[in-house]
Design a protein around this motif. Sequence first.
Motif, PDB file in Angstrom:
ATOM      1  N   VAL A 478      10.171   4.070   9.477  1.00 32.80           N
ATOM      2  CA  VAL A 478      11.265   4.510   8.620  1.00 32.80           C
ATOM      3  C   VAL A 478      10.736   5.683   7.803  1.00 32.80           C
ATOM      4  O   VAL A 478       9.748   5.551   7.059  1.00 32.80           O
ATOM      5  CB  VAL A 478      11.740   3.371   7.696  1.00 32.80           C
ATOM      6  N   LEU A 479      11.397   6.820   7.937  1.00 33.02           N
ATOM      7  CA  LEU A 479      10.950   8.058   7.302  1.00 33.02           C
ATOM      8  C   LEU A 479      11.628   8.242   5.949  1.00 33.02           C
ATOM      9  O   LEU A 479      12.829   8.011   5.812  1.00 33.02           O
ATOM     10  CB  LEU A 479      11.282   9.253   8.202  1.00 33.02           C
ATOM     11  N   THR A 480      10.833   8.661   4.959  1.00 35.76           N
ATOM     12  CA  THR A 480      11.389   9.008   3.655  1.00 35.76           C
ATOM     13  C   THR A 480      11.280  10.519   3.490  1.00 35.76           C
ATOM     14  O   THR A 480      10.181  11.050   3.241  1.00 35.76           O
ATOM     15  CB  THR A 480      10.616   8.303   2.530  1.00 35.76           C
ATOM     16  N   PRO A 481      12.374  11.280   3.670  1.00 39.62           N
ATOM     17  CA  PRO A 481      12.311  12.758   3.606  1.00 39.62           C
ATOM     18  C   PRO A 481      11.747  13.270   2.289  1.00 39.62           C
ATOM     19  O   PRO A 481      11.058  14.302   2.260  1.00 39.62           O
ATOM     20  CB  PRO A 481      13.775  13.168   3.788  1.00 39.62           C
ATOM     21  N   ARG A 482      12.007  12.585   1.204  1.00 42.34           N
ATOM     22  CA  ARG A 482      11.560  13.066  -0.104  1.00 42.34           C
ATOM     23  C   ARG A 482      10.044  13.140  -0.170  1.00 42.34           C
ATOM     24  O   ARG A 482       9.477  14.009  -0.836  1.00 42.34           O
ATOM     25  CB  ARG A 482      12.093  12.128  -1.187  1.00 42.34           C
ATOM     26  N   LEU A 483       9.357  12.236   0.582  1.00 40.19           N
ATOM     27  CA  LEU A 483       7.896  12.219   0.574  1.00 40.19           C
ATOM     28  C   LEU A 483       7.298  12.818   1.830  1.00 40.19           C
ATOM     29  O   LEU A 483       6.065  12.921   1.939  1.00 40.19           O
ATOM     30  CB  LEU A 483       7.407  10.763   0.422  1.00 40.19           C
ATOM     31  N   ASP A 484       8.159  13.190   2.775  1.00 40.23           N
ATOM     32  CA  ASP A 484       7.686  13.689   4.072  1.00 40.23           C
ATOM     33  C   ASP A 484       6.692  12.709   4.696  1.00 40.23           C
ATOM     34  O   ASP A 484       5.663  13.102   5.237  1.00 40.23           O
ATOM     35  CB  ASP A 484       7.012  15.069   3.929  1.00 40.23           C
ATOM     36  N   ALA A 485       7.005  11.409   4.606  1.00 36.36           N
ATOM     37  CA  ALA A 485       6.045  10.430   5.099  1.00 36.36           C
ATOM     38  C   ALA A 485       6.770   9.182   5.582  1.00 36.36           C
ATOM     39  O   ALA A 485       7.913   8.905   5.221  1.00 36.36           O
ATOM     40  CB  ALA A 485       5.055  10.058   3.996  1.00 36.36           C
ATOM     41  N   VAL A 486       6.048   8.449   6.433  1.00 34.62           N
ATOM     42  CA  VAL A 486       6.511   7.134   6.870  1.00 34.62           C
ATOM     43  C   VAL A 486       5.938   6.116   5.893  1.00 34.62           C
ATOM     44  O   VAL A 486       4.719   5.920   5.844  1.00 34.62           O
ATOM     45  CB  VAL A 486       6.051   6.826   8.302  1.00 34.62           C
ATOM     46  N   VAL A 487       6.813   5.484   5.124  1.00 39.91           N
ATOM     47  CA  VAL A 487       6.349   4.534   4.115  1.00 39.91           C
ATOM     48  C   VAL A 487       6.829   3.105   4.421  1.00 39.91           C
ATOM     49  O   VAL A 487       6.573   2.194   3.640  1.00 39.91           O
ATOM     50  CB  VAL A 487       6.825   4.942   2.705  1.00 39.91           C
ATOM     51  N   GLN A 488       7.498   2.956   5.567  1.00 38.14           N
ATOM     52  CA  GLN A 488       7.988   1.620   5.913  1.00 38.14           C
ATOM     53  C   GLN A 488       8.079   1.459   7.413  1.00 38.14           C
ATOM     54  O   GLN A 488       8.388   2.415   8.131  1.00 38.14           O
ATOM     55  CB  GLN A 488       9.365   1.374   5.285  1.00 38.14           C
ATOM     56  N   PHE A 489       7.774   0.255   7.868  1.00 34.58           N
ATOM     57  CA  PHE A 489       8.013  -0.123   9.253  1.00 34.58           C
ATOM     58  C   PHE A 489       8.934  -1.354   9.256  1.00 34.58           C
ATOM     59  O   PHE A 489       8.786  -2.255   8.420  1.00 34.58           O
ATOM     60  CB  PHE A 489       6.709  -0.467   9.965  1.00 34.58           C
ATOM     61  N   GLU A 490       9.876  -1.332  10.217  1.00 37.30           N
ATOM     62  CA  GLU A 490      10.742  -2.499  10.385  1.00 37.30           C
ATOM     63  C   GLU A 490      10.217  -3.336  11.538  1.00 37.30           C
ATOM     64  O   GLU A 490      10.033  -2.829  12.664  1.00 37.30           O
ATOM     65  CB  GLU A 490      12.185  -2.089  10.658  1.00 37.30           C
ATOM     66  N   LEU A 536      -0.506  -2.010   4.960  1.00 41.59           N
ATOM     67  CA  LEU A 536       0.124  -2.150   3.651  1.00 41.59           C
ATOM     68  C   LEU A 536      -0.900  -2.060   2.531  1.00 41.59           C
ATOM     69  O   LEU A 536      -0.617  -1.516   1.447  1.00 41.59           O
ATOM     70  CB  LEU A 536       0.862  -3.494   3.573  1.00 41.59           C
ATOM     71  N   ALA A 537      -2.092  -2.589   2.773  1.00 40.09           N
ATOM     72  CA  ALA A 537      -3.117  -2.601   1.725  1.00 40.09           C
ATOM     73  C   ALA A 537      -3.612  -1.203   1.379  1.00 40.09           C
ATOM     74  O   ALA A 537      -4.161  -0.980   0.294  1.00 40.09           O
ATOM     75  CB  ALA A 537      -4.283  -3.494   2.161  1.00 40.09           C
ATOM     76  N   GLU A 538      -3.434  -0.233   2.289  1.00 37.58           N
ATOM     77  CA  GLU A 538      -3.903   1.131   2.043  1.00 37.58           C
ATOM     78  C   GLU A 538      -3.082   1.861   0.993  1.00 37.58           C
ATOM     79  O   GLU A 538      -3.569   2.782   0.342  1.00 37.58           O
ATOM     80  CB  GLU A 538      -3.874   1.932   3.358  1.00 37.58           C
ATOM     81  N   ASP A 539      -1.807   1.492   0.819  1.00 35.61           N
ATOM     82  CA  ASP A 539      -0.931   2.235  -0.094  1.00 35.61           C
ATOM     83  C   ASP A 539       0.122   1.264  -0.632  1.00 35.61           C
ATOM     84  O   ASP A 539       0.890   0.675   0.132  1.00 35.61           O
ATOM     85  CB  ASP A 539      -0.268   3.395   0.648  1.00 35.61           C
ATOM     86  N   SER A 540       0.164   1.116  -1.936  1.00 30.42           N
ATOM     87  CA  SER A 540       1.095   0.159  -2.541  1.00 30.42           C
ATOM     88  C   SER A 540       2.543   0.579  -2.406  1.00 30.42           C
ATOM     89  O   SER A 540       3.454  -0.234  -2.609  1.00 30.42           O
ATOM     90  CB  SER A 540       0.746  -0.044  -4.024  1.00 30.42           C
ATOM     91  N   THR A 541       2.781   1.886  -2.048  1.00 32.67           N
ATOM     92  CA  THR A 541       4.175   2.331  -1.891  1.00 32.67           C
ATOM     93  C   THR A 541       4.723   1.975  -0.512  1.00 32.67           C
ATOM     94  O   THR A 541       5.924   2.138  -0.262  1.00 32.67           O
ATOM     95  CB  THR A 541       4.279   3.845  -2.103  1.00 32.67           C
ATOM     96  N   ARG A 542       3.862   1.538   0.362  1.00 25.90           N
ATOM     97  CA  ARG A 542       4.309   1.171   1.698  1.00 25.90           C
ATOM     98  C   ARG A 542       4.980  -0.213   1.672  1.00 25.90           C
ATOM     99  O   ARG A 542       4.685  -1.052   0.828  1.00 25.90           O
ATOM    100  CB  ARG A 542       3.133   1.151   2.668  1.00 25.90           C
ATOM    101  N   SER A 543       5.856  -0.430   2.675  1.00 21.44           N
ATOM    102  CA  SER A 543       6.559  -1.718   2.736  1.00 21.44           C
ATOM    103  C   SER A 543       6.803  -2.123   4.180  1.00 21.44           C
ATOM    104  O   SER A 543       6.765  -1.288   5.090  1.00 21.44           O
ATOM    105  CB  SER A 543       7.890  -1.646   1.986  1.00 21.44           C
TER     106      SER A 543
END
Length: 720
Positions: A478-490, A536-543
């Motif tokens: 799941v891409l977050t355009p505001r961060l230009d990063a993938v911060v979530q996986f479903e 997930l442990a690498e970045d607390s903003t990930r979900s």
Amino acid sequence: MEPFSRRGADTSGEVIPIAGIDYRSVLESTPDAVLVLSADGSISLVNSAAERMFGRSRAELIGADHRILLADDFRHGFLKVFDALRRSSPDTPLQPFEAYGLRADGSGFAGEVACSLLEASTGTYMTVTVRDMAHRKETDASLRQAMSLLTATLESTADGILVVSSDGQIAGLNDQFVSMWGIPRELLDTHDDEAVMKFVIDQLSDPESFLGKVQELYANPDAESHDVLEFLDGRTFERYSRPQKVANEVVGRVWSFRDVTPRREAQEQARKAMNDLAEQAAQLKDLAFKDPLTGLANRQLFNDQLTEALRDPAGSSVDVLLIDLDDFKEVNDILGHHAGDQMLIEVARRLRFCVRPNDTVARLGGDEFVVLLTDVENAEEVAERIVDSLNVPVFLYGTMLRPSLSLGLASLGEKPVEPSDLLRQADVAMYAAKAAGKNRYMRFRPEMMAALVQRTDMEASLRLAVDRGDIYVNYQPVLTPRLDAVVQFEALARWDRDGEIIPPTQFIPLAERSGLIGAIGALVLRRACTEMGPWLAEDSTRSLAVNISGVQIQEPNFAEGVLRVAASCNVDPAQMVIEVTESVFFDADCGVLEQLNQLRDAGVQVALDDFGTGYSSLGRLQDLPVDAVKIDQSFVSMVRTGAEKLPILSSMINMAHNLGLLVTAEGIETPEQAAYLMDLKCDSLQGFYFSHPEPEAGLEMATLRTLHAFELIHKLRVKP
């Protein structure tokens, strides 16, 4: 009367004949003792019977004082009698009386005495006739004994006895008669027979009938009868009557009354008991063959009649229509079971109206009904009529409801079929009607059975796959355009069935129906947390987002289970997203809301999946315990060139943002769609355009593909 000689010592006592009658011969011929007393009480004349009775000779008696022949208590009575006779009227008879005589040997005896005056030329005399009562006493004693026995018999009987003479006078009765009829003693003492009879008949329900029977019997003296008397107070007597005869002559009638009230009450109770038993038997029969709520035939009766119809040698048509109400549980949940019962009763009424009187309509249980048709030319017309009939709204407790049903139709073909097989075919067709969208009917086709067999086989395979742990997990970025990063996986469940990948749209509904969804959900959650824990442990903003079935969330310990898995895998609950569909909020009970609130209180986010496709949440979104919404791909697919004006998308995103909710658009397949949604300030993007779901080993490549696709979108957006 001529004078007669007085005797002295001469014992011959010559008597002068009077009017040619030899009075001496008359006196000597009577068995009773006869004495003639003078006014002074001396004996003037005796007969031989007197000599024998008193044990004295004639010489001893003539001229003697009569008192020598009497016991002490009676010695002064005869002169008083003599005086009384002289003062009384000649026409007034003196009743015989009892006196005690005294024999020469001093023994006494009882005698019946009769006295009368005798006028002679020499004066007035009194004749005394004495009859020895010894034999009479014996006879009277026997008679008294017999009467005592008769009286004891009459008084000991339970029957009331009344004896009436031929002229209608009461000749006798026993105490039981008096007691049974409640006749006052003072009324009996009046000896007023008419008053007694009136008292009797006033107690009867039908006195005219009583008197009529009496008159009929007295008109036929030799007749006997037996009838029943009903009393005003509810008592019942049996009445018996037979003639009273003396020497074959009818002198009256004997009436016998027997109180049969207890017997009649017992008979009535027995009759009532028999009626109750018959009624209970009928009720048991109804219970055995009828549905108690709707009055329709039950499963047993339907099976019997279906079996009988299939045995008909005439080869008539047989059709079975199996009916299941759609979403009936919601009626019970919203309005209560009483309303649900009323709905079932109304459905039963409409079904009966749709068929002929001789057709069988049965309730198999719950909200499932069945109709048996025989000799019907077009069963599909009946099926269509039933569907149309049930679509008419029904009002229950102020609420309008429109019943909906799924109907399966199966018919007897050329080959014989067992009753259970024909019913199973109708059941298969009914489920096919549900799968086709409900509120319709479908006729059974052989391929439906093949699909059922396939589905059953798939369910067995799925159960085995769960037991062996063959369900695995793929992940879509799941891409977050505001961060230009993938911060979530479903996390998405996958099933490899012997090399064939079974899509979730097939096995997830199967798992929900078969009760396997809880085990599959727990397996997917634990595997996803285990595999994605390091990332997930690498970045607390990930979900990590995990789909949850509406069936799962109804489990009472669901929230505790999710938090327990997260803790065991060292995953922060704040990095978990639980995705639920809008359907879980349709009339959600308190338990569902408590589960979601418990998760949110622990930091878990709740996302509303397939947003916009439901029928309740658009108006209730602000009241739901959710943190984000995922716009369904059906809305995303509306974007083709990117130049469209789609107010519905902008409205959905703006409404969610105004409520403080994050928005993810899923199902993006083209860069134009991604660019369009980015322009609408959509928070996150997801779809095959960026990456297909990949196993844990391919997540790095999936991330690179997603970022590369994002760069192409930037170029598209800056293109002049």
